[in-house]
Design a protein around this motif. Structure first.
Motif, PDB file in Angstrom:
ATOM      1  N   GLN A 125      -9.642  49.638 -14.084  1.00 53.04           N
ATOM      2  CA  GLN A 125     -10.644  49.130 -13.217  1.00 53.04           C
ATOM      3  C   GLN A 125     -10.042  49.220 -11.906  1.00 53.04           C
ATOM      4  N   VAL A 177     -10.916  49.984  -6.824  1.00 55.12           N
ATOM      5  CA  VAL A 177     -10.590  48.629  -5.560  1.00 55.12           C
ATOM      6  C   VAL A 177      -9.915  49.372  -4.347  1.00 55.12           C
ATOM      7  N   ARG A 193      -9.430  39.908   1.364  1.00 53.79           N
ATOM      8  CA  ARG A 193     -10.639  40.165   1.107  1.00 53.79           C
ATOM      9  C   ARG A 193     -11.098  41.150   0.244  1.00 53.79           C
ATOM     10  N   SER A 194     -10.435  42.370   0.348  1.00 56.10           N
ATOM     11  CA  SER A 194     -10.875  43.445  -0.498  1.00 56.10           C
ATOM     12  C   SER A 194     -10.207  43.501  -1.883  1.00 56.10           C
ATOM     13  N   THR A 231      -9.285  38.671  -3.200  1.00 58.64           N
ATOM     14  CA  THR A 231     -10.738  38.264  -3.717  1.00 58.64           C
ATOM     15  C   THR A 231     -11.329  38.800  -4.549  1.00 58.64           C
ATOM     16  N   ARG A 232     -11.468  40.172  -4.687  1.00 57.30           N
ATOM     17  CA  ARG A 232     -12.134  40.968  -5.527  1.00 57.30           C
ATOM     18  C   ARG A 232     -11.585  40.811  -7.032  1.00 57.30           C
ATOM     19  N   ARG A 277     -10.692  38.392  -8.790  1.00 54.54           N
ATOM     20  CA  ARG A 277     -11.098  37.143  -9.360  1.00 54.54           C
ATOM     21  C   ARG A 277     -12.550  37.662  -9.964  1.00 54.54           C
ATOM     22  N   GLU A 278     -13.354  38.345  -9.560  1.00 53.88           N
ATOM     23  CA  GLU A 278     -14.411  38.882 -10.067  1.00 53.88           C
ATOM     24  C   GLU A 278     -14.421  39.514 -11.318  1.00 53.88           C
ATOM     25  N   PHE A 279     -13.326  40.023 -11.738  1.00 49.73           N
ATOM     26  CA  PHE A 279     -13.297  40.615 -13.061  1.00 49.73           C
ATOM     27  C   PHE A 279     -13.226  39.629 -14.203  1.00 49.73           C
ATOM     28  N   ASP A 280     -13.790  39.959 -15.284  1.00 47.45           N
ATOM     29  CA  ASP A 280     -14.173  38.941 -16.373  1.00 47.45           C
ATOM     30  C   ASP A 280     -12.715  38.370 -17.061  1.00 47.45           C
TER      31      ASP A 280
END
Length: 93
Positions: free
Chosen positions: A38, A42, A71-72, A75-76, A78-81
């Motif tokens: 995944q 990114v 930011r990219s 932080t991003r 932490r959005e993955f399950d």
């Protein structure tokens, strides 16, 4: 498994004008390979390698500024399950 940096991409070295960071990621059991795949989507991710040890995935990221890395990428992530924890280490040299 890890995505390789294109040969034309500037390396993360002291003389580089880029900001560089290594992000250590712990994921839920069985989620490391999926996360690594995944991360191909990114921005600023150079490599994402599944590893054995205290962490499950080590991510190398480059951007023009440190705040872009945070930011990219950091932080991003932490959005993955499957992500349980991250530790970001910004290169000083």
């Amino acid at each position: 498994r890890g995505r390789k940096r294109p040969k034309t991409f500037p390396p993360c070295l002291p003389f580089s004008l880029m900001a560089c960071a290594f992000i250590m990621v712990n994921v839920e059991a069985g989620g490391a390979e999926t996360l690594s795949e995944q991360l191909d989507e990114v921005d600023h991710v150079v490599t994402a390698n599944v590893v054995a040890g205290d962490f499950d995935v080590i991510v190398e990221a480059d951007a023009s500024e440190v705040r872009d890395l945070i930011r990219s990428v950091a932080t991003r992530l932490r959005e993955f399950d499957d992500v349980r924890d991250t530790k970001t280490y910004v290169c000083l040299e």
